[in-house]
Design an enzyme around this catalytic site. Structure first.
Site, PDB file in Angstrom:
ATOM      1  N   TYR A   1     -26.604  15.562 -81.081  1.00  0.00           N
ATOM      2  CA  TYR A   1     -27.258  15.575 -79.766  1.00  0.00           C
ATOM      3  C   TYR A   1     -26.517  16.547 -78.857  1.00  0.00           C
ATOM      4  O   TYR A   1     -25.288  16.561 -78.831  1.00  0.00           O
ATOM      5  CB  TYR A   1     -27.259  14.168 -79.135  1.00  0.00           C
ATOM      6  CG  TYR A   1     -28.616  13.515 -79.244  1.00  0.00           C
ATOM      7  CD1 TYR A   1     -29.726  14.120 -78.670  1.00  0.00           C
ATOM      8  CD2 TYR A   1     -28.796  12.331 -79.939  1.00  0.00           C
ATOM      9  CE1 TYR A   1     -30.984  13.547 -78.787  1.00  0.00           C
ATOM     10  CE2 TYR A   1     -30.048  11.761 -80.062  1.00  0.00           C
ATOM     11  CZ  TYR A   1     -31.133  12.378 -79.483  1.00  0.00           C
ATOM     12  OH  TYR A   1     -32.369  11.820 -79.599  1.00  0.00           O
TER      13      TYR A   1
ATOM     14  N   GLU B   1     -27.961  17.689 -75.384  1.00  0.00           N
ATOM     15  CA  GLU B   1     -28.687  17.972 -74.142  1.00  0.00           C
ATOM     16  C   GLU B   1     -27.860  18.881 -73.241  1.00  0.00           C
ATOM     17  O   GLU B   1     -26.651  18.674 -73.089  1.00  0.00           O
ATOM     18  CB  GLU B   1     -28.978  16.681 -73.366  1.00  0.00           C
ATOM     19  CG  GLU B   1     -30.334  16.094 -73.669  1.00  0.00           C
ATOM     20  CD  GLU B   1     -30.223  14.881 -74.546  1.00  0.00           C
ATOM     21  OE1 GLU B   1     -29.279  14.839 -75.372  1.00  0.00           O
ATOM     22  OE2 GLU B   1     -31.072  13.978 -74.401  1.00  0.00           O
TER      23      GLU B   1
ATOM     24  N   ASP C   1     -48.003  35.384 -74.110  1.00  0.00           N
ATOM     25  CA  ASP C   1     -47.704  34.526 -75.266  1.00  0.00           C
ATOM     26  C   ASP C   1     -47.909  35.390 -76.509  1.00  0.00           C
ATOM     27  O   ASP C   1     -49.038  35.690 -76.882  1.00  0.00           O
ATOM     28  CB  ASP C   1     -48.673  33.333 -75.245  1.00  0.00           C
ATOM     29  CG  ASP C   1     -48.600  32.484 -76.513  1.00  0.00           C
ATOM     30  OD1 ASP C   1     -47.880  32.859 -77.457  1.00  0.00           O
ATOM     31  OD2 ASP C   1     -49.288  31.437 -76.555  1.00  0.00           O
TER      32      ASP C   1
ATOM     33  N   THR D   1     -43.665  31.691 -80.586  1.00  0.00           N
ATOM     34  CA  THR D   1     -43.179  30.784 -81.615  1.00  0.00           C
ATOM     35  C   THR D   1     -42.271  31.616 -82.514  1.00  0.00           C
ATOM     36  O   THR D   1     -42.293  32.849 -82.472  1.00  0.00           O
ATOM     37  CB  THR D   1     -44.332  30.186 -82.450  1.00  0.00           C
ATOM     38  OG1 THR D   1     -45.170  31.247 -82.890  1.00  0.00           O
ATOM     39  CG2 THR D   1     -45.144  29.189 -81.665  1.00  0.00           C
TER      40      THR D   1
ATOM     41  N   LYS E   1     -44.179  32.583 -87.045  1.00  0.00           N
ATOM     42  CA  LYS E   1     -45.357  33.341 -87.517  1.00  0.00           C
ATOM     43  C   LYS E   1     -44.866  34.685 -88.068  1.00  0.00           C
ATOM     44  O   LYS E   1     -44.124  34.683 -89.041  1.00  0.00           O
ATOM     45  CB  LYS E   1     -46.374  33.453 -86.380  1.00  0.00           C
ATOM     46  CG  LYS E   1     -46.882  32.068 -85.921  1.00  0.00           C
ATOM     47  CD  LYS E   1     -48.016  32.168 -84.941  1.00  0.00           C
ATOM     48  CE  LYS E   1     -48.593  30.807 -84.596  1.00  0.00           C
ATOM     49  NZ  LYS E   1     -47.933  30.114 -83.487  1.00  0.00           N
TER      50      LYS E   1
ATOM     51  N   ARG F   1     -39.992  26.602 -87.757  1.00  0.00           N
ATOM     52  CA  ARG F   1     -40.923  26.083 -86.757  1.00  0.00           C
ATOM     53  C   ARG F   1     -40.205  25.967 -85.428  1.00  0.00           C
ATOM     54  O   ARG F   1     -39.174  25.312 -85.344  1.00  0.00           O
ATOM     55  CB  ARG F   1     -41.330  24.673 -87.236  1.00  0.00           C
ATOM     56  CG  ARG F   1     -42.646  24.225 -86.762  1.00  0.00           C
ATOM     57  CD  ARG F   1     -43.669  24.976 -87.498  1.00  0.00           C
ATOM     58  NE  ARG F   1     -44.981  24.539 -87.180  1.00  0.00           N
ATOM     59  CZ  ARG F   1     -45.984  24.694 -88.022  1.00  0.00           C
ATOM     60  NH1 ARG F   1     -45.802  25.238 -89.207  1.00  0.00           N
ATOM     61  NH2 ARG F   1     -47.184  24.311 -87.667  1.00  0.00           N
TER      62      ARG F   1
HETATM   63  N1  DSN Z   1     -51.947  26.997 -84.245  1.00  0.00           N
HETATM   64  C1  DSN Z   1     -51.556  28.375 -84.084  1.00  0.00           C
HETATM   65  C2  DSN Z   1     -52.491  29.310 -84.768  1.00  0.00           C
HETATM   66  O1  DSN Z   1     -52.855  28.993 -85.874  1.00  0.00           O
HETATM   67  O2  DSN Z   1     -52.822  30.363 -84.255  1.00  0.00           O
HETATM   68  C3  DSN Z   1     -51.363  28.756 -82.666  1.00  0.00           C
HETATM   69  O3  DSN Z   1     -50.423  27.968 -82.115  1.00  0.00           O
END
Ligand code: DSN
Length: 420
Positions: A52, A54, A198, A224, A227, A233
């Site tokens: 932990y 924080e 984003d 994110t 990707k 993740r």
């Molecule tokens: N769920 C994602 C996508 O597949 O584009 C976006 O967050």
């Protein structure tokens, strides 16, 4: 590595093996998915999951964080170098919480903002009426041109002048073309709005200069990490120094508790990988593969939103095939052939989001696997055959065999064969 789980939970181990076989034998074309390196997996599976912490490096609410601080500082340093950002918060659990933190930091409930329409390529958190972003804030969506299916910056400017938003959100999940972040900044400057991008899908392309990097043109940028960026993740929030305190406070204590330190460690490894020259080559190949796959699909009679792609993804329009609203059936038929895609809305979708008229696909994962343009041609042909004959089990079986043969030449994680 699997010795303990084989004793304590053979049921879960069996499902891990089954997933290994699924990803090995199929082509993963969902554009938001990828395969992380073994190094990222190893960083993820560490005892940092137990801690932990924080707070932020040097200012924690728990003891024993001397090494967590070093891990988080490395992740911060590397992310800053990768994107050239003034400030970065590496703690967000994933993309939606990261976006929520930005709203929390920059807007008050009820404020007006502009976001990209979901069916044309935005995201739930860009103002969908079923999401916090559309429920708690007043979203004025912008859309693409009905004919060209492209963003029109003069139209967005006009709309912004009319609705006077406090923030404009740029970014995509299903728009297959480049976004002009500088043009968005000009619109924001004209109307006095914050610019928030984003870049979850295109982060790798932005970091390597294959797509304009929005960082210089934005107040805040989220992405994110799993990707095109090919990390675990999770997500990060980048911003100008003047927003640093508000963003950090919005993440913790505003919205989150303890950061997931094992994920931070894996993010740091992924950022280090993304700083290597080989990662730029990988991203270049993603784009080449996407163009080759789009070409193969069109050569085989399929129509694509905007007529092609400039990035890592494309959207097949099923409408002109007489398959309006059949996205789910086509997704399932392709899945039976071990070609993994997702049903998706198309601009001005004539059907519903659950039964939409598009198929979204992309090349980040199969490029990680080492596939190149010649494999895209084969995959495109198989996809077109299945779409044209989506109820014909014999054709689906033939496509499945062709895909399996292709996959045999591209082992995913060397050593994974032991899972069979
Ligand atoms: N769920 C994602 C996508 O597949 O584009 C976006 O967050």
């Amino acid at each position: 590595m699997m010795d303990d789980i084989s004793k304590t939970d053979p049921e879960i181990l069996e499902l891990v093996k089954k997933e290994g076989i699924r990803i090995r034998n199929g082509v993963e074309l969902i554009p938001s998915e990828n395969f992380v390196s073994k190094a990222v997996l190893q960083a993820y599976a560490t005892f940092y999951t137990n801690k932990y912490s924080e707070g932020y490096p040097g200012k924690r609410y728990y003891g024993g964080n001397q090494f967590v601080d070093m891990v988080e500082n490395l992740a911060i340093e590397r992310a800053k170098k990768l994107f050239g950002t003034e400030h970065v918060n590496v703690q967000p659990y994933s993309g939606s919480p990261a976006n929520q933190a930005v709203f929390f930091a920059l807007l008050n409930v009820g404020d007006i903002f502009m976001g990209f329409d979901l069916s044309a390529g935005g995201h739930l958190t860009h103002g969908s009426p079923v999401n916090f972003s559309g429920k708690q804030y007043k979203c004025v969506p912008y859309n693409v041109n009905r004919e060209t299916e492209l963003l029109e910056y003069d139209v967005i400017m006009k709309q912004a002048k009319e609705c006077k938003p406090k923030m404009i959100l740029s970014g995509l999940t299903a728009y297959p073309r480049k976004i002009d972040f500088e043009a968005f900044k000009e619109i924001c400057d004209e109307v006095g709005a914050y610019h928030f991008a984003d870049i979850a899908h295109i982060a790798g392309l932005c970091a390597t200069g294959l797509h304009q990097n929005p960082v210089p043109y934005c107040d805040v940028v989220t992405t994110t990490t799993h990707k095109t960026l090919r990390g675990p993740r999770g997500a990060i929030i980048m911003c100008k120094e003047k927003h640093a305190q508000a963003i950090d406070k919005a993440v913790f204590p505003g919205l989150q508790g303890g950061p997931h330190d094992h994920v931070t460690a894996a993010k740091a490894v992924a950022f280090k990988e993304a700083l290597q020259p080989s990662y730029k080559k990988y991203c270049e190949q993603i784009v080449k593969n996407a163009k080759a796959l789009a070409g193969s699909l069109m050569d085989n009679g399929l129509e694509l939103v905007t007529g092609g792609t400039d990035n890592h993804l494309m959207v097949i329009k099923l409408v002109n095939k007489g398959l309006t609203g059949k996205g789910k059936e086509i997704q399932n038929a392709l899945g039976e052939a071990e070609i993994y895609v997702n049903k998706n809305s198309i601009p001005y979708e004539p059907n519903t989001p659950f039964n939409p008229s598009g198929i979204r696909l992309g090349t980040p994962a199969i490029t990680t696997r080492g596939m190149k343009e010649s494999e895209m041609k084969v995959i495109g042909e198989s996809i077109a055959k299945v779409i044209d004959n989506y109820t014909d089990k014999a054709i689906i079986e033939k496509a499945k065999n062709d895909i399996l043969e292709l996959c045999n030449d591209f082992p995913l994680y060397p050593g994974m064969e032991v899972l069979r």
